[in-house]
Design a protein around this motif. Structure first.
Motif, mmCIF file in Angstrom:
data_model
loop_
_atom_site.group_PDB
_atom_site.id
_atom_site.type_symbol
_atom_site.label_atom_id
_atom_site.label_comp_id
_atom_site.label_asym_id
_atom_site.label_seq_id
_atom_site.Cartn_x
_atom_site.Cartn_y
_atom_site.Cartn_z
ATOM 1 N N ARG A 154 0.840 -1.197 0.000
ATOM 2 C CA ARG A 154 0.000 0.000 0.000
ATOM 3 C C ARG A 154 0.871 1.242 0.000
ATOM 4 O O ARG A 154 1.881 1.310 0.715
ATOM 5 C CB ARG A 154 -0.900 -0.013 1.248
ATOM 6 N N VAL A 155 0.509 2.227 -0.830
ATOM 7 C CA VAL A 155 1.241 3.496 -0.870
ATOM 8 C C VAL A 155 0.245 4.639 -0.739
ATOM 9 O O VAL A 155 -0.968 4.444 -0.829
ATOM 10 C CB VAL A 155 2.054 3.638 -2.179
ATOM 11 N N GLU A 156 0.777 5.839 -0.547
ATOM 12 C CA GLU A 156 -0.056 7.036 -0.435
ATOM 13 C C GLU A 156 0.627 8.199 -1.144
ATOM 14 O O GLU A 156 1.857 8.250 -1.238
ATOM 15 C CB GLU A 156 -0.288 7.409 1.034
ATOM 16 N N GLY A 157 -0.169 9.137 -1.623
ATOM 17 C CA GLY A 157 0.350 10.359 -2.216
ATOM 18 C C GLY A 157 0.903 10.162 -3.619
ATOM 19 O O GLY A 157 0.754 9.102 -4.227
ATOM 20 N N PRO A 158 1.580 11.182 -4.165
ATOM 21 C CA PRO A 158 2.150 11.097 -5.504
ATOM 22 C C PRO A 158 3.405 10.211 -5.524
ATOM 23 O O PRO A 158 4.242 10.307 -4.616
ATOM 24 C CB PRO A 158 2.509 12.552 -5.841
ATOM 25 N N TRP A 159 3.542 9.408 -6.576
ATOM 26 C CA TRP A 159 4.692 8.511 -6.702
ATOM 27 C C TRP A 159 5.329 8.641 -8.070
ATOM 28 O O TRP A 159 4.665 8.962 -9.050
ATOM 29 C CB TRP A 159 4.261 7.060 -6.462
ATOM 30 N N LEU A 160 6.631 8.364 -8.112
ATOM 31 C CA LEU A 160 7.379 8.330 -9.368
ATOM 32 C C LEU A 160 7.558 6.881 -9.792
ATOM 33 O O LEU A 160 8.015 6.041 -9.012
ATOM 34 C CB LEU A 160 8.746 8.983 -9.182
ATOM 35 N N LEU A 161 7.210 6.587 -11.037
ATOM 36 C CA LEU A 161 7.340 5.253 -11.620
ATOM 37 C C LEU A 161 8.431 5.313 -12.681
ATOM 38 O O LEU A 161 8.325 6.076 -13.644
ATOM 39 C CB LEU A 161 6.006 4.823 -12.220
ATOM 40 N N VAL A 162 9.478 4.512 -12.527
ATOM 41 C CA VAL A 162 10.656 4.574 -13.389
ATOM 42 C C VAL A 162 10.695 3.367 -14.319
ATOM 43 O O VAL A 162 10.466 2.229 -13.897
ATOM 44 C CB VAL A 162 11.947 4.626 -12.541
ATOM 45 N N ASP A 163 10.998 3.612 -15.597
ATOM 46 C CA ASP A 163 11.247 2.552 -16.568
ATOM 47 C C ASP A 163 12.452 2.961 -17.405
ATOM 48 O O ASP A 163 12.817 4.135 -17.443
ATOM 49 C CB ASP A 163 10.017 2.319 -17.448
ATOM 50 N N ASP A 164 13.076 1.995 -18.091
ATOM 51 C CA ASP A 164 14.245 2.356 -18.884
ATOM 52 C C ASP A 164 13.861 3.032 -20.195
ATOM 53 O O ASP A 164 14.436 4.051 -20.568
ATOM 54 C CB ASP A 164 15.157 1.146 -19.121
ATOM 55 N N VAL A 165 12.873 2.467 -20.918
ATOM 56 C CA VAL A 165 12.462 3.018 -22.206
ATOM 57 C C VAL A 165 10.940 3.093 -22.278
ATOM 58 O O VAL A 165 10.254 2.143 -21.903
ATOM 59 C CB VAL A 165 12.978 2.163 -23.373
ATOM 60 N N LEU A 166 10.425 4.203 -22.752
ATOM 61 C CA LEU A 166 9.006 4.323 -23.055
ATOM 62 C C LEU A 166 8.846 4.069 -24.547
ATOM 63 O O LEU A 166 9.359 4.832 -25.365
ATOM 64 C CB LEU A 166 8.483 5.715 -22.696
ATOM 65 N N THR A 167 8.154 2.991 -24.894
ATOM 66 C CA THR A 167 7.975 2.641 -26.298
ATOM 67 C C THR A 167 6.613 3.128 -26.755
ATOM 68 O O THR A 167 6.452 4.255 -27.184
ATOM 69 C CB THR A 167 8.139 1.128 -26.505
ATOM 70 N N SER A 168 5.599 2.285 -26.629
ATOM 71 C CA SER A 168 4.246 2.715 -26.997
ATOM 72 C C SER A 168 3.526 3.363 -25.821
ATOM 73 O O SER A 168 2.509 4.021 -25.994
ATOM 74 C CB SER A 168 3.433 1.514 -27.476
ATOM 75 N N GLY A 169 4.038 3.150 -24.607
ATOM 76 C CA GLY A 169 3.383 3.658 -23.406
ATOM 77 C C GLY A 169 2.438 2.660 -22.781
ATOM 78 O O GLY A 169 1.980 2.856 -21.654
ATOM 79 N N ALA A 170 2.142 1.551 -23.475
ATOM 80 C CA ALA A 170 1.140 0.610 -22.988
ATOM 81 C C ALA A 170 1.570 -0.079 -21.690
ATOM 82 O O ALA A 170 0.799 -0.174 -20.738
ATOM 83 C CB ALA A 170 0.838 -0.429 -24.069
ATOM 84 N N THR A 171 2.819 -0.577 -21.646
ATOM 85 C CA THR A 171 3.299 -1.257 -20.442
ATOM 86 C C THR A 171 3.347 -0.294 -19.264
ATOM 87 O O THR A 171 2.917 -0.621 -18.150
ATOM 88 C CB THR A 171 4.685 -1.862 -20.698
ATOM 89 N N PHE A 172 3.873 0.898 -19.510
ATOM 90 C CA PHE A 172 3.944 1.885 -18.432
ATOM 91 C C PHE A 172 2.560 2.206 -17.886
ATOM 92 O O PHE A 172 2.364 2.326 -16.669
ATOM 93 C CB PHE A 172 4.620 3.161 -18.938
ATOM 94 N N LEU A 173 1.595 2.346 -18.764
ATOM 95 C CA LEU A 173 0.250 2.701 -18.331
ATOM 96 C C LEU A 173 -0.405 1.592 -17.527
ATOM 97 O O LEU A 173 -1.152 1.865 -16.581
ATOM 98 C CB LEU A 173 -0.604 3.086 -19.533
#
Length: 204
Positions: A154-173
């Motif tokens: 469980r988390v709260e508030g705004p969070w940063l999500l890190v990935d190496d490469v953004l391709t289509s954006g689908a996985t990140f989303l």
């Protein structure tokens, strides 16, 4: 300088430009180009056409030190964005892949970004299903299973999500959706390189 010469003797080219290494890990010219780019809700170091070699060297070349080097401009961009973050996490990989490789490249980056920002790093997500790589302009979020990722804590508030490469954006989303389910009020992104800067536009 000596380490740069040693890397050169071992046949290591600069992963940023393919040229001679005159500094450890990354040549002086490429170091001079490193700076954060920002769009609404995300920070990255530049287009994949320019920095894809860095992502590949970190992911496949086991050049772990790059994570320490590249996290600094990412952290600067996040700090300048002023998002008021509560924590940092990474897009997770499958356990068999983690065991085979021994590390998760986005996690290496995320941990160092968190350290530089003075924020906690948490493994807030787990990956529960395999999905094939996404095409650059697919933007086909509906083609990925909805349960690709799941909250791990469980988390709260705004969070940063890190990935190496953004391709289509689908996985990140999909990972972003899971982090929101975990309790995040908002999720921002940080990447080494972006293939399509417009990928996240329709889904914000």
């Amino acid at each position: 300088m000596l380490w740069g010469l040693l890397e050169g003797l071992l046949g290591h080219a600069c992963p940023g430009c393919g040229g001679r290494l005159d500094r450890p890990l990354l040549c002086a010219s490429c170091r001079g180009e490193l700076r954060p780019w920002a769009r609404e809700g995300m920070v990255y170091l530049g287009p994949y056409a320019r920095w894809g070699g860095l992502a590949r060297a970190l992911k496949y070349g086991r050049r772990f030190g790059l994570a320490l080097l590249l996290a600094r401009p990412l952290a600067e961009g996040v700090r300048e964005a002023g998002w008021g973050l509560c924590g940092v996490t990474a897009v997770p990989t499958l356990l068999p892949r983690l065991l085979l490789r021994g590390y998760n490249p986005p996690e290496l980056l995320a941990k160092e970004v968190a350290r530089l920002l003075g924020l906690p790093y948490r493994r807030a997500l787990r990956r529960v299903r395999y999905a094939p790589s996404q095409p650059t302009r697919g933007r086909a979020r509906h083609k990925l299973p909805g349960d690709l990722f799941a909250p791990a804590l469980r988390v709260e508030g705004p969070w940063l999500l890190v990935d190496d490469v953004l391709t289509s954006g689908a996985t990140f989303l999909r990972a972003k959706e899971a982090l929101l389910l975990a309790g995040a009020s908002r999720v921002y992104g940080a990447f080494l390189a972006v293939k399509d800067p417009e990928a996240l536009g329709p889904y914000r």
